[in-house]
Design a protein around this motif. Structure first.
Motif, mmCIF file in Angstrom:
data_model
loop_
_atom_site.group_PDB
_atom_site.id
_atom_site.type_symbol
_atom_site.label_atom_id
_atom_site.label_comp_id
_atom_site.label_asym_id
_atom_site.label_seq_id
_atom_site.Cartn_x
_atom_site.Cartn_y
_atom_site.Cartn_z
ATOM 1 N N LYS A 174 51.261 41.554 33.385
ATOM 2 C CA LYS A 174 50.493 42.627 32.750
ATOM 3 C C LYS A 174 49.082 42.719 33.328
ATOM 4 N N GLN A 200 49.396 44.281 36.740
ATOM 5 C CA GLN A 200 49.637 45.712 36.618
ATOM 6 C C GLN A 200 48.351 46.462 36.277
ATOM 7 N N GLN A 201 47.524 45.887 35.419
ATOM 8 C CA GLN A 201 46.246 46.536 35.083
ATOM 9 C C GLN A 201 45.318 46.562 36.289
#
Length: 155
Positions: free
Chosen positions: A141, A144-145
């Protein structure tokens, strides 16, 4: 300096591109070494997968090497020679080539693809040793950010 000597504050200041680049190269090298130990290369496996109607092929139809290169554009490495890799698979009887230059997966090639795919969980397990799923999900995550922050697209 080893990771044990680096403080969290120092780690937080390390450039993400540098760290992810090191990770990418190490993970690819590890995966490819495990596959080579089993007698095949990562590009050979990708060829089988992309030609299988039971895997990545949208229609199970044959494809030329340039079509396969296009299909693999997001993950093939510059040093990968799909034509040479395909020649090895043709010699092994895992692929055939038609008069138009399209490569087709043979029945033996499909059986081999299924067999080779069974190696993936052991490779993943070795790479994920000491990392619980929650930490892995958090890491993905965060990555991905970072990708979104850089204007990129995530899978």
């Amino acid at each position: 300096m080893s990771n044990q000597q680096i403080t969290d504050a120092q780690l937080a200041g390390q450039p993400a591109a540098y760290v992810t680049g090191l990770a990418y190269e190490a993970l690819i090298a590890f995966t490819r070494a495990r596959q080579e130990e089993k007698g095949y290369t990562q590009p050979q496996f990708w060829l089988l997968r992309n030609l299988s109607e039971n895997d990545l092929s949208p229609d199970g139809q044959g494809m030329t090497v340039p079509q396969l290169q296009d299909a693999m554009a997001s993950y093939i490495r510059p040093e990968d020679d799909l034509a040479a890799e395909a020649d090895v698979l043709l010699e092994r009887g895992w692929l055939t080539r038609d008069a138009d230059g399209r490569l087709w997966l043979t029945e033996e090639g499909e059986r081999t693809r299924v067999d080779l795919k069974r190696n993936a969980p052991a490779i993943r397990a070795a790479l994920h040793q000491g990392i619980d799923d929650a930490d892995y999900v958090t890491t993905v995550k965060v990555l991905q950010q970072l990708i979104r922050n850089a204007g990129g697209k995530t899978a």
